[in-house]
Design an enzyme around this catalytic site. Structure first.
Site, PDB file in Angstrom:
ATOM      1  N   HIS A 183       0.470  -1.021  -0.396  1.00 35.02           N
ATOM      2  CA  HIS A 183      -0.264   0.436  -0.132  1.00 35.02           C
ATOM      3  C   HIS A 183       1.208   1.405   0.046  1.00 35.02           C
ATOM      4  O   HIS A 183       0.982   2.168  -0.953  1.00 35.02           O
ATOM      5  CB  HIS A 183      -1.127  -0.094   1.280  1.00 35.02           C
ATOM      6  N   HIS A 214       3.337   7.218   5.859  1.00 28.60           N
ATOM      7  CA  HIS A 214       1.935   7.775   5.755  1.00 28.60           C
ATOM      8  C   HIS A 214       1.579   6.879   6.926  1.00 28.60           C
ATOM      9  O   HIS A 214       0.818   7.900   7.806  1.00 28.60           O
ATOM     10  CB  HIS A 214       1.498   8.038   4.419  1.00 28.60           C
ATOM     11  N   ASP A 215       1.220   5.894   6.882  1.00 29.15           N
ATOM     12  CA  ASP A 215       0.746   5.134   7.878  1.00 29.15           C
ATOM     13  C   ASP A 215       1.289   4.245   9.083  1.00 29.15           C
ATOM     14  O   ASP A 215       0.670   3.115  10.034  1.00 29.15           O
ATOM     15  CB  ASP A 215       0.328   3.219   6.738  1.00 29.15           C
ATOM     16  N   GLU A 271       0.499   5.640  12.813  1.00 30.33           N
ATOM     17  CA  GLU A 271      -0.827   5.320  12.665  1.00 30.33           C
ATOM     18  C   GLU A 271      -1.111   3.702  12.551  1.00 30.33           C
ATOM     19  O   GLU A 271      -2.043   3.611  14.123  1.00 30.33           O
ATOM     20  CB  GLU A 271      -2.183   5.787  11.543  1.00 30.33           C
ATOM     21  N   ASP A 272      -0.257   2.488  12.236  1.00 32.05           N
ATOM     22  CA  ASP A 272      -0.732   1.356  12.274  1.00 32.05           C
ATOM     23  C   ASP A 272       0.667   0.657  11.977  1.00 32.05           C
ATOM     24  O   ASP A 272       0.474  -0.988  11.954  1.00 32.05           O
ATOM     25  CB  ASP A 272      -0.825   0.977  11.018  1.00 32.05           C
ATOM     26  N   ASP A 318      -3.335   8.483  -1.857  1.00 31.59           N
ATOM     27  CA  ASP A 318      -4.071   7.205  -0.904  1.00 31.59           C
ATOM     28  C   ASP A 318      -5.191   6.364  -0.455  1.00 31.59           C
ATOM     29  O   ASP A 318      -5.744   5.595  -0.664  1.00 31.59           O
ATOM     30  CB  ASP A 318      -3.754   7.928   0.518  1.00 31.59           C
TER      31      ASP A 318
END
Length: 178
Positions: free
Chosen positions: A35, A60-61, A64-65, A121
């Site tokens: 991704h 970017h994630d 967050e993840d 995204d």
């Protein structure tokens, strides 16, 4: 492009390590790193040559993840990249519905770089929902996601026509499937 690619290469390695055990929700359980790579590639193919933005796309994630923290990113990649990542990072302490609403409310205030990252995204997410929909998602959940993504993207329109066209192409593809 004569920029120093060291942060970009380091971000690629860091993102791969942070996401190494994660899988997407599709039936093949694709590696999650696909991704961020797709988001970065979407920006590249839309003509983005801003190494800071391309680097942030890879990361970017991560906050967050993954276990990565803001401090980790600041230490490894500096303030500019970290601030851009934070601009598109959801607050995971909020319930899902509140996080989704926050994205809608925050979208009109995104910087140019963050808006481009958000468009790429969302386009990649729509692409994945067409190509590899999560097995556990109902038709209603797919429709709700598509509608929500349009609400997030709407205030970004008129700024980045190439990225909007990519998003719209993915939107059309999923709309034909729904």
């Amino acid at each position: 492009m004569n920029a120093d690619l060291t942060p970009f290469i380091d971000a690629l390695t860091f993102a791969a390590e942070m996401h190494r055990t994660q899988r997407r929700k599709d039936s093949d359980q694709s590696p999650y790193i696909n991704h961020p790579l797709a988001v970065m590639a979407t920006l590249w193919h839309a003509g983005v040559r801003d190494v800071t933005l391309l680097t942030a796309a890879l990361l970017h994630d991560t906050i967050e993840d993954t276990p990565a923290t803001e401090l980790d990113l600041r230490r490894l990649f500096g303030d500019e990249i970290t601030d851009l990542v934070l601009e598109v990072t959801d607050n995971k302490s909020l319930p899902r519905t509140e996080r989704k609403q926050a994205q809608i409310e925050h979208a009109p205030h995104l910087s140019d770089r963050a808006a481009q990252l958000k468009l790429a995204d969302k386009a990649c997410n729509l692409h994945d929902l067409v190509a590899w929909p999560p097995e556990s998602w109902s038709h209603e959940r797919l429709v709700n996601y598509v509608n929500w993504s349009q609400e997030v993207v709407q205030p970004l329109r008129g700024r980045f026509p190439t990225l909007e066209a990519i998003y719209d192409e993915k939107l059309e593809a999923i709309s034909q499937k729904l």
